[in-house]
Design a protein around this motif. Structure first.
Motif, PDB file in Angstrom:
ATOM      1  N   MET A   1      58.767  42.169  -1.567  1.00  0.00           N
ATOM      2  CA  MET A   1      57.770  41.678  -2.494  1.00  0.00           C
ATOM      3  C   MET A   1      56.392  42.110  -2.008  1.00  0.00           C
ATOM      4  SD  MET A   1      56.859  37.793  -3.678  1.00  0.00           S
ATOM      5  CE  MET A   1      56.428  37.201  -2.075  1.00  0.00           C
ATOM      6  N   TYR A   2      55.573  42.546  -2.935  1.00  0.00           N
ATOM      7  CA  TYR A   2      54.211  42.981  -2.649  1.00  0.00           C
ATOM      8  C   TYR A   2      53.248  42.201  -3.535  1.00  0.00           C
ATOM      9  CZ  TYR A   2      56.660  46.747  -0.356  1.00  0.00           C
ATOM     10  OH  TYR A   2      57.494  47.457   0.463  1.00  0.00           O
ATOM     11  N   VAL A   3      52.147  41.778  -2.939  1.00  0.00           N
ATOM     12  CA  VAL A   3      51.122  41.023  -3.653  1.00  0.00           C
ATOM     13  C   VAL A   3      49.792  41.742  -3.469  1.00  0.00           C
ATOM     14  CG1 VAL A   3      49.917  38.817  -3.842  1.00  0.00           C
ATOM     15  CG2 VAL A   3      52.332  38.864  -3.198  1.00  0.00           C
ATOM     16  N   GLY A   4      49.097  41.963  -4.561  1.00  0.00           N
ATOM     17  CA  GLY A   4      47.765  42.562  -4.505  1.00  0.00           C
ATOM     18  C   GLY A   4      46.770  41.660  -5.199  1.00  0.00           C
ATOM     19  N   THR A   5      45.579  41.573  -4.631  1.00  0.00           N
ATOM     20  CA  THR A   5      44.520  40.768  -5.246  1.00  0.00           C
ATOM     21  C   THR A   5      43.231  41.581  -5.328  1.00  0.00           C
ATOM     22  OG1 THR A   5      43.770  39.799  -3.152  1.00  0.00           O
ATOM     23  CG2 THR A   5      45.481  38.606  -4.361  1.00  0.00           C
ATOM     24  N   LEU A   6      42.441  41.258  -6.326  1.00  0.00           N
ATOM     25  CA  LEU A   6      41.102  41.819  -6.477  1.00  0.00           C
ATOM     26  C   LEU A   6      40.131  40.669  -6.695  1.00  0.00           C
ATOM     27  CD1 LEU A   6      41.540  44.826  -8.959  1.00  0.00           C
ATOM     28  CD2 LEU A   6      41.025  44.956  -6.534  1.00  0.00           C
ATOM     29  N   SER A   7      38.963  40.771  -6.099  1.00  0.00           N
ATOM     30  CA  SER A   7      37.871  39.832  -6.339  1.00  0.00           C
ATOM     31  C   SER A   7      36.663  40.644  -6.779  1.00  0.00           C
ATOM     32  CB  SER A   7      37.528  39.064  -5.067  1.00  0.00           C
ATOM     33  OG  SER A   7      38.631  38.337  -4.617  1.00  0.00           O
ATOM     34  N   PHE A   8      36.175  40.353  -7.964  1.00  0.00           N
ATOM     35  CA  PHE A   8      35.018  41.052  -8.517  1.00  0.00           C
ATOM     36  C   PHE A   8      33.791  40.163  -8.434  1.00  0.00           C
ATOM     37  CE2 PHE A   8      38.649  42.614 -11.040  1.00  0.00           C
ATOM     38  CZ  PHE A   8      38.551  43.962 -10.792  1.00  0.00           C
ATOM     39  N   ASP A   9      32.678  40.723  -7.990  1.00  0.00           N
ATOM     40  CA  ASP A   9      31.389  40.042  -8.036  1.00  0.00           C
ATOM     41  C   ASP A   9      30.577  40.763  -9.098  1.00  0.00           C
ATOM     42  OD1 ASP A   9      29.212  38.443  -7.568  1.00  0.00           O
ATOM     43  OD2 ASP A   9      28.716  39.331  -5.623  1.00  0.00           O
ATOM     44  N   LEU A  10      30.230  40.059 -10.160  1.00  0.00           N
ATOM     45  CA  LEU A  10      29.591  40.674 -11.318  1.00  0.00           C
ATOM     46  C   LEU A  10      28.195  40.128 -11.553  1.00  0.00           C
ATOM     47  CD1 LEU A  10      32.587  40.342 -13.805  1.00  0.00           C
ATOM     48  CD2 LEU A  10      32.024  42.312 -12.387  1.00  0.00           C
ATOM     49  N   LEU A  11      27.313  41.006 -12.002  1.00  0.00           N
ATOM     50  CA  LEU A  11      26.000  40.615 -12.493  1.00  0.00           C
ATOM     51  C   LEU A  11      26.038  40.805 -14.000  1.00  0.00           C
ATOM     52  CD1 LEU A  11      23.055  39.782 -11.902  1.00  0.00           C
ATOM     53  CD2 LEU A  11      22.521  42.220 -11.747  1.00  0.00           C
ATOM     54  N   LEU A  12      25.752  39.732 -14.731  1.00  0.00           N
ATOM     55  CA  LEU A  12      25.820  39.786 -16.189  1.00  0.00           C
ATOM     56  C   LEU A  12      24.489  40.243 -16.742  1.00  0.00           C
ATOM     57  CD1 LEU A  12      27.740  36.462 -16.795  1.00  0.00           C
ATOM     58  CD2 LEU A  12      28.654  38.718 -16.303  1.00  0.00           C
ATOM     59  N   GLY A  13      24.550  40.913 -17.865  1.00  0.00           N
ATOM     60  CA  GLY A  13      23.349  41.466 -18.494  1.00  0.00           C
ATOM     61  C   GLY A  13      22.423  40.399 -19.047  1.00  0.00           C
ATOM     62  N   ASP A  14      22.131  40.494 -20.317  1.00  0.00           N
ATOM     63  CA  ASP A  14      21.169  39.611 -20.977  1.00  0.00           C
ATOM     64  C   ASP A  14      21.830  38.279 -21.325  1.00  0.00           C
ATOM     65  OD1 ASP A  14      18.782  38.833 -22.123  1.00  0.00           O
ATOM     66  OD2 ASP A  14      19.281  39.698 -24.079  1.00  0.00           O
ATOM     67  N   VAL A  15      22.008  37.436 -20.321  1.00  0.00           N
ATOM     68  CA  VAL A  15      22.651  36.134 -20.489  1.00  0.00           C
ATOM     69  C   VAL A  15      21.647  35.062 -20.078  1.00  0.00           C
ATOM     70  CG1 VAL A  15      24.509  34.651 -19.656  1.00  0.00           C
ATOM     71  CG2 VAL A  15      24.947  37.062 -20.099  1.00  0.00           C
ATOM     72  N   ARG A  16      21.471  34.057 -20.946  1.00  0.00           N
ATOM     73  CA  ARG A  16      20.461  33.034 -20.671  1.00  0.00           C
ATOM     74  C   ARG A  16      21.013  31.619 -20.584  1.00  0.00           C
ATOM     75  NH1 ARG A  16      17.750  37.024 -23.346  1.00  0.00           N
ATOM     76  NH2 ARG A  16      15.716  37.564 -22.521  1.00  0.00           N
TER      77      ARG A  16
ATOM     78  N   ALA B   1      54.749  42.348  -7.406  1.00  0.00           N
ATOM     79  CA  ALA B   1      55.777  43.292  -7.849  1.00  0.00           C
ATOM     80  C   ALA B   1      56.681  43.642  -6.682  1.00  0.00           C
ATOM     81  CB  ALA B   1      55.135  44.556  -8.420  1.00  0.00           C
ATOM     82  N   GLY B   2      57.789  44.252  -7.006  1.00  0.00           N
ATOM     83  CA  GLY B   2      58.738  44.676  -5.991  1.00  0.00           C
ATOM     84  C   GLY B   2      58.450  46.046  -5.431  1.00  0.00           C
ATOM     85  N   ASP B   3      57.479  46.745  -6.029  1.00  0.00           N
ATOM     86  CA  ASP B   3      57.141  48.111  -5.627  1.00  0.00           C
ATOM     87  C   ASP B   3      55.656  48.188  -5.279  1.00  0.00           C
ATOM     88  OD1 ASP B   3      57.219  50.928  -5.334  1.00  0.00           O
ATOM     89  OD2 ASP B   3      56.753  51.206  -7.465  1.00  0.00           O
ATOM     90  N   ALA B   4      55.342  48.678  -4.092  1.00  0.00           N
ATOM     91  CA  ALA B   4      53.949  48.771  -3.642  1.00  0.00           C
ATOM     92  C   ALA B   4      53.135  49.705  -4.531  1.00  0.00           C
ATOM     93  CB  ALA B   4      53.896  49.241  -2.192  1.00  0.00           C
ATOM     94  N   GLY B   5      53.744  50.778  -4.982  1.00  0.00           N
ATOM     95  CA  GLY B   5      53.038  51.719  -5.850  1.00  0.00           C
ATOM     96  C   GLY B   5      52.626  51.097  -7.170  1.00  0.00           C
ATOM     97  N   HIS B   6      53.485  50.267  -7.715  1.00  0.00           N
ATOM     98  CA  HIS B   6      53.157  49.594  -8.969  1.00  0.00           C
ATOM     99  C   HIS B   6      51.970  48.652  -8.783  1.00  0.00           C
ATOM    100  CE1 HIS B   6      53.652  47.841 -12.908  1.00  0.00           C
ATOM    101  NE2 HIS B   6      53.706  46.634 -12.354  1.00  0.00           N
ATOM    102  N   VAL B   7      51.961  47.907  -7.699  1.00  0.00           N
ATOM    103  CA  VAL B   7      50.850  46.996  -7.420  1.00  0.00           C
ATOM    104  C   VAL B   7      49.545  47.778  -7.318  1.00  0.00           C
ATOM    105  CG1 VAL B   7      49.864  45.401  -5.723  1.00  0.00           C
ATOM    106  CG2 VAL B   7      52.276  45.241  -6.318  1.00  0.00           C
ATOM    107  N   THR B   8      49.563  48.891  -6.608  1.00  0.00           N
ATOM    108  CA  THR B   8      48.364  49.712  -6.451  1.00  0.00           C
ATOM    109  C   THR B   8      47.893  50.255  -7.793  1.00  0.00           C
ATOM    110  OG1 THR B   8      49.041  50.317  -4.212  1.00  0.00           O
ATOM    111  CG2 THR B   8      47.404  51.726  -5.268  1.00  0.00           C
ATOM    112  N   ASP B   9      48.816  50.722  -8.625  1.00  0.00           N
ATOM    113  CA  ASP B   9      48.453  51.248  -9.950  1.00  0.00           C
ATOM    114  C   ASP B   9      47.799  50.177 -10.823  1.00  0.00           C
ATOM    115  OD1 ASP B   9      49.463  53.720  -9.262  1.00  0.00           O
ATOM    116  OD2 ASP B   9      51.361  53.450 -10.351  1.00  0.00           O
ATOM    117  N   VAL B  10      48.381  48.986 -10.831  1.00  0.00           N
ATOM    118  CA  VAL B  10      47.829  47.903 -11.649  1.00  0.00           C
ATOM    119  C   VAL B  10      46.440  47.512 -11.153  1.00  0.00           C
ATOM    120  CG1 VAL B  10      48.116  45.476 -12.318  1.00  0.00           C
ATOM    121  CG2 VAL B  10      50.073  47.025 -12.378  1.00  0.00           C
TER     122      VAL B  10
END
Length: 97
Positions: free
Chosen positions: A1-16, A60-69
């Motif tokens: 089993m392979y687990v991949g995570t992403l953490s995004f830090d975002l700056l939003l545009g014209d939001v008030r 996923a069960g495949d490391a390549g699939h996790v990387t692609d996603v």
């Protein structure tokens, strides 16, 4: 089993307001979930209206699939014109961990 995570830090545009922030962040989270079958949520900066933190995970069960996603998810968020991608943190956990 392979687990991949992403953490995004975002700056939003014209939001008030936090309401406007939700109208930007929720469609991004929903699209990630729908297109790539990942678990995704707003996970940071909930009290700031011009910043957002989105986290996602894929298993996923495949490391390549996790990387692609993870690559596809990163491209999707980076390509959104209403946000500026400040940073991305990627973690990968495999059977050897």
């Amino acid at each position: 089993m392979y687990v991949g995570t992403l953490s995004f830090d975002l700056l939003l545009g014209d939001v008030r307001s936090l309401k406007e922030k939700r109208s930007v962040v929720r469609p991004i989270v929903a699209e990630l979930q729908r297109k790539y079958a990942v678990s995704a949520a707003e996970v940071d900066h909930q009290d700031l209206y011009r910043r957002a933190g989105i986290g996602l995970a894929v298993v996923a069960g495949d490391a390549g699939h996790v990387t692609d996603v993870l690559d596809q998810c990163e491209r999707l968020v980076a390509g959104r014109p209403e946000v500026e991608l400040l940073s991305v943190r990627r973690r990968f956990h495999g059977d050897d961990d």
